[in-house]
Design a protein around this motif. Structure first.
Motif, mmCIF file in Angstrom:
data_model
loop_
_atom_site.group_PDB
_atom_site.id
_atom_site.type_symbol
_atom_site.label_atom_id
_atom_site.label_comp_id
_atom_site.label_asym_id
_atom_site.label_seq_id
_atom_site.Cartn_x
_atom_site.Cartn_y
_atom_site.Cartn_z
ATOM 1 N N ALA A 1 16.374 36.213 19.894
ATOM 2 C CA ALA A 1 17.642 36.159 20.634
ATOM 3 C C ALA A 1 18.428 37.435 20.356
ATOM 4 N N SER B 1 28.268 28.676 13.642
ATOM 5 C CA SER B 1 27.765 27.427 14.215
ATOM 6 C C SER B 1 27.672 27.513 15.738
ATOM 7 N N SER C 1 25.253 30.795 16.954
ATOM 8 C CA SER C 1 23.824 30.751 16.638
ATOM 9 C C SER C 1 23.027 29.887 17.610
ATOM 10 N N ARG C 2 23.684 29.234 18.516
ATOM 11 C CA ARG C 2 22.957 28.473 19.539
ATOM 12 C C ARG C 2 22.209 29.405 20.489
ATOM 13 N N GLY C 3 22.778 30.589 20.746
ATOM 14 C CA GLY C 3 22.132 31.503 21.688
ATOM 15 C C GLY C 3 21.953 32.915 21.174
ATOM 16 N N HIS C 4 22.316 33.147 19.914
ATOM 17 C CA HIS C 4 22.216 34.479 19.319
ATOM 18 C C HIS C 4 21.590 34.398 17.933
ATOM 19 N N ARG C 5 21.008 35.484 17.517
ATOM 20 C CA ARG C 5 20.573 35.650 16.126
ATOM 21 C C ARG C 5 21.791 36.204 15.402
ATOM 22 N N VAL C 6 22.398 35.447 14.520
ATOM 23 C CA VAL C 6 23.654 35.808 13.882
ATOM 24 C C VAL C 6 23.377 36.268 12.453
ATOM 25 N N ASP D 1 21.067 33.311 11.008
ATOM 26 C CA ASP D 1 21.037 32.037 11.724
ATOM 27 C C ASP D 1 20.675 32.299 13.173
ATOM 28 N N GLY D 2 20.155 31.286 13.838
ATOM 29 C CA GLY D 2 19.862 31.377 15.259
ATOM 30 C C GLY D 2 18.407 31.701 15.536
ATOM 31 N N PRO D 3 18.037 31.590 16.801
ATOM 32 C CA PRO D 3 16.629 31.736 17.185
ATOM 33 C C PRO D 3 16.119 33.170 17.077
ATOM 34 N N THR E 1 21.109 39.848 18.894
ATOM 35 C CA THR E 1 21.754 39.731 17.586
ATOM 36 C C THR E 1 23.221 40.113 17.642
#
Length: 117
Positions: free
Chosen positions: A17, A38, A41-46, A12-14, A19
């Motif tokens: 970004a 949730s 994943s706004r600012g990280h690749r999770v 998840d995530g961009p 990880t």
């Protein structure tokens, strides 16, 4: 050591970004991290994983050691093209994270190793 297995995982995530890999507690699965995914994943690749024998990941015949479970995660990072990542683990996941930091310190940027109280 055993051969690394293909872990069930979710990304998840961009793209591009930083990880973070989430490693769950024993007897649970990646689903334990739903609320954190949730937010993170706004600012990280999770990368959420089901460790060997948990969730939808296979449980090959044993015996195996902590290095085998950590090796599964390292192999997943290789397949995903991730050279270095932060790790967050709880209980079993914390032990996997600490083992990864010991056997492949160049792959670990930051580590949160937590235990249940």
């Amino acid at each position: 050591m055993t051969v690394a297995i293909d872990l069930n995982h979710r990304v998840d995530g961009p793209e591009g970004a930083p990880t973070v890999v989430l490693l769950h507690a024993i007897g649970t699965s990646m689903r334990m991290w739903a609320a954190q995914v949730s937010a993170l994943s706004r600012g990280h690749r999770v990368i959420s994983v089901d460790l060997r024998g948990h969730g939808r990941s296979p449980a090959p015949p044993g015996p195996y050691v902590m290095g085998d479970i950590a090796g599964d995660v390292i192999a997943l990072l290789d397949r995903l093209g991730i050279e270095r990542t932060s790790l967050c683990g709880l209980s079993l996941g914390a032990m996997v994270g600490v083992t990864m930091a010991a056997i492949a310190p160049d792959r670990v940027d930051r580590l949160v190793a937590a235990k249940l109280a």
